[in-house]
Write an enzyme that holds these catalytic residues in place. Structure first.
Site, PDB file in Angstrom:
ATOM      1  N   ASN A   9       0.881  -1.167   0.000  1.00 47.52           N
ATOM      2  CA  ASN A   9       0.000   0.000   0.000  1.00 47.52           C
ATOM      3  C   ASN A   9       0.918   1.217   0.000  1.00 47.52           C
ATOM      4  O   ASN A   9       1.466   1.585   1.040  1.00 47.52           O
ATOM      5  CB  ASN A   9      -0.888  -0.047   1.255  1.00 47.52           C
ATOM      6  CG  ASN A   9      -1.835   1.136   1.341  1.00 47.52           C
ATOM      7  OD1 ASN A   9      -1.834   2.019   0.477  1.00 47.52           O
ATOM      8  ND2 ASN A   9      -2.637   1.164   2.386  1.00 47.52           N
ATOM      9  N   ARG A  93      -2.693  -2.139  -3.237  1.00 48.11           N
ATOM     10  CA  ARG A  93      -3.866  -1.297  -3.055  1.00 48.11           C
ATOM     11  C   ARG A  93      -3.729  -0.132  -4.025  1.00 48.11           C
ATOM     12  O   ARG A  93      -2.749   0.613  -3.977  1.00 48.11           O
ATOM     13  CB  ARG A  93      -3.908  -0.777  -1.631  1.00 48.11           C
ATOM     14  CG  ARG A  93      -5.101   0.092  -1.397  1.00 48.11           C
ATOM     15  CD  ARG A  93      -5.156   0.541   0.024  1.00 48.11           C
ATOM     16  NE  ARG A  93      -6.407   1.211   0.276  1.00 48.11           N
ATOM     17  CZ  ARG A  93      -6.811   1.575   1.475  1.00 48.11           C
ATOM     18  NH1 ARG A  93      -6.068   1.327   2.521  1.00 48.11           N
ATOM     19  NH2 ARG A  93      -7.957   2.188   1.627  1.00 48.11           N
ATOM     20  N   HIS A 181     -12.844   3.340   0.051  1.00 50.42           N
ATOM     21  CA  HIS A 181     -12.833   2.376   1.168  1.00 50.42           C
ATOM     22  C   HIS A 181     -13.426   1.033   0.739  1.00 50.42           C
ATOM     23  O   HIS A 181     -13.877   0.242   1.571  1.00 50.42           O
ATOM     24  CB  HIS A 181     -13.626   2.887   2.393  1.00 50.42           C
ATOM     25  CG  HIS A 181     -12.898   3.914   3.207  1.00 50.42           C
ATOM     26  ND1 HIS A 181     -13.568   4.865   3.956  1.00 50.42           N
ATOM     27  CD2 HIS A 181     -11.574   4.144   3.415  1.00 50.42           C
ATOM     28  CE1 HIS A 181     -12.678   5.644   4.575  1.00 50.42           C
ATOM     29  NE2 HIS A 181     -11.463   5.226   4.257  1.00 50.42           N
ATOM     30  N   ARG A 241      -9.885  16.157   6.702  1.00 50.29           N
ATOM     31  CA  ARG A 241     -10.734  16.501   5.549  1.00 50.29           C
ATOM     32  C   ARG A 241     -12.118  16.896   6.067  1.00 50.29           C
ATOM     33  O   ARG A 241     -12.605  16.306   7.026  1.00 50.29           O
ATOM     34  CB  ARG A 241     -10.856  15.296   4.605  1.00 50.29           C
ATOM     35  CG  ARG A 241      -9.605  14.977   3.843  1.00 50.29           C
ATOM     36  CD  ARG A 241      -9.701  13.632   3.144  1.00 50.29           C
ATOM     37  NE  ARG A 241      -9.059  12.583   3.910  1.00 50.29           N
ATOM     38  CZ  ARG A 241      -9.156  11.279   3.661  1.00 50.29           C
ATOM     39  NH1 ARG A 241      -9.894  10.850   2.661  1.00 50.29           N
ATOM     40  NH2 ARG A 241      -8.527  10.403   4.409  1.00 50.29           N
ATOM     41  N   GLU A 379      -8.237  -4.860   5.193  1.00 52.96           N
ATOM     42  CA  GLU A 379      -8.076  -4.585   3.753  1.00 52.96           C
ATOM     43  C   GLU A 379      -6.916  -5.385   3.154  1.00 52.96           C
ATOM     44  O   GLU A 379      -6.994  -5.834   2.015  1.00 52.96           O
ATOM     45  CB  GLU A 379      -7.831  -3.083   3.552  1.00 52.96           C
ATOM     46  CG  GLU A 379      -9.081  -2.252   3.842  1.00 52.96           C
ATOM     47  CD  GLU A 379      -8.770  -0.886   4.399  1.00 52.96           C
ATOM     48  OE1 GLU A 379      -8.187  -0.798   5.510  1.00 52.96           O
ATOM     49  OE2 GLU A 379      -9.097   0.116   3.749  1.00 52.96           O
TER      50      GLU A 379
END
Ligand code: ADP
Length: 394
Positions: A9, A93, A181, A241, A379
């Site tokens: 990732n 990813r 996600h 964010r 994940e």
């Protein structure tokens, strides 16, 4: 050491990795995980085994400044630790699969070209994801690679959920709601039949609440809508964010405050959300531990936005059977879950306070019309599974 699958990732300044072995007949088993952080500034390597025991933690040479040099450094560590083991495949990813990639794919030169075309849709992530693929191709040209996308799980949503109602010539450049996600949601969907069988085939909201935060509405374990849109700035309030803001505010930043596109980007990705409201931290633990009014307001707003989005997505689903919490905040903060469930009591969620303090898995009372759960996400395992399946390894 057995042969293994490597999961990567890659971000702008970090390369996270997981090593999965394949003991006979038991699926993929985590051997180790870690990261190289501070790439380009003060690079540092750290790794742990599956029990969290530290396997290594060292400062790296400043020459580790990009994906290629970071991979070289990681390859050196892997070769030392897993002597005799071969890398069977590398799963990545990749943030954006666009409208086309509705599932993971084996990387070919043509796929790589198509993924490069998506860089403008995710300029802060996609280039780094692809640089890691390039680096592996250069160093291990015979090892097959698989790209797993954060967007794929959301493909197949109804047209109204994907639509951004701007002029057609703008939409034709790729402006639509993609959702993110997805690997986390796909993992949760994959374990629902075992972890929460009574809701697995029903109307479920999954709340992925980490430093990035979003909700996914699932029917029968398929995504029908989510709170993320064209980018991962939309929807819920996050660590740095803002989540949804009136687009008029962005116009105001350009037209009245005279900010540049770069400045607006930095504000939207790095300086807003919990950090901006609290003025203290983007970390939920710090905010929950603070008595300062702005820190409390940050937590209040976080909970308020999640509860508001739960209401909206419950309408999308035509009612709700189950609510699942996952990721850093969702898995660990009983207080945030308690407050979100209290704000959603009108839907028929009755919390079991003791089970909630114990982090579940089931945190609603036996008679609760809507059940609530805590299910840890994974994940990396999802990527290892996809990689193994696509490469015919399992
Ligand atoms: P990322 O999106 O970086 O993978 P994580 O899923 O690890 O993020 O979530 C990070 C967030 O989880 C941080 O805001 C952190 O404060 C929060 N978190 C972790 N543990 C707890 C806890 N016990 N209580 C509250 N928040 C927590």
């Amino acid at each position: 050491m057995d042969d293994y699958v490597l999961v990567l990732n890659a971000g702008s300044s970090s390369l996270k990795f997981s090593v999965y072995g394949r003991p006979a007949g038991t699926g993929w088993r985590l051997e180790s995980r870690g990261q190289i952080e501070g790439i380009g500034t003060a690079p540092q390597f750290s790794a742990k085994d599956s029990n969290g025991v530290v396997l290594g933690k060292t400062k790296l040479d400043a020459a580790v400044r990009d994906a290629r040099t970071a991979l070289e450094s990681l390859a050196g560590w892997l070769a030392g630790r897993y002597q005799g083991g071969r890398v069977l495949g590398v799963g990545h990813r990749v943030v954006h699969g666009g409208a086309k990639f509705a599932g993971p794919t084996i990387v070919t030169p043509q796929v790589l070209g198509e993924l490069r075309e998506l860089i403008p849709l995710a300029p802060l992530h996609q280039p780094y994801n692809l640089a890691a693929i390039d680096a592996v191709a250069e160093r291990l040209p015979d090892v097959p690679q698989v790209a797993c996308f954060d967007t794929s799980f959301h493909r197949g949503q109804p047209a109204v959920a994907e639509l951004v109602p701007l002029p057609k010539h703008i939409r034709d450049t790729g402006v639509q709601r993609y959702g993110f996600h997805g690997l986390s949601y796909e993992y949760i969907a994959s374990v629902l039949p075992e972890s929460a069988p009574e809701i697995a085939n029903g109307r479920v909201l999954v709340a992925h609440l980490g430093s990035g935060a979003s909700l996914c509405a699932m029917k029968d374990r398929r995504s029908v809508d989510s709170s993320f849109g064209f980018t991962a700035v939309d929807g819920l309030c996050m660590g740095t964010r803002p989540g949804s803001v009136d687009p008029g505010v962005i116009l105001y930043l350009f037209q009245n405050l005279g900010l540049s596109a770069k400045e607006v980007e930095t504000i939207l990705y790095k300086k807003s959300g919990l950090l901006a409201i609290s003025g203290i931290s983007n970390d939920m633990r710090d905010l929950l531990g603070s008595a300062e009014p702005p820190a409390r307001l940050a937590v209040d707003y976080f909970v308020y936005r999640v509860a508001k989005e739960i209401g909206a997505l419950s309408a999308v689903l035509g009612g709700l059977d189950g609510l699942v919490f996952t990721a850093g905040i969702g898995e660990n903060s009983a207080e945030v879950r308690r407050r979100i469930c209290a704000a959603s009591a009108w839907l028929g969620i009755e919390l079991d306070a003791g089970a909630n303090e114990r982090n579940g898995p089931r945190i609603s009372r036996a008679g609760s019309r809507v059940s609530a759960w805590v299910i840890p996400t994974n994940e990396e395992l999802m990527i290892a599974r996809h990689t193994g399946r696509l490469l015919g390894l399992i």
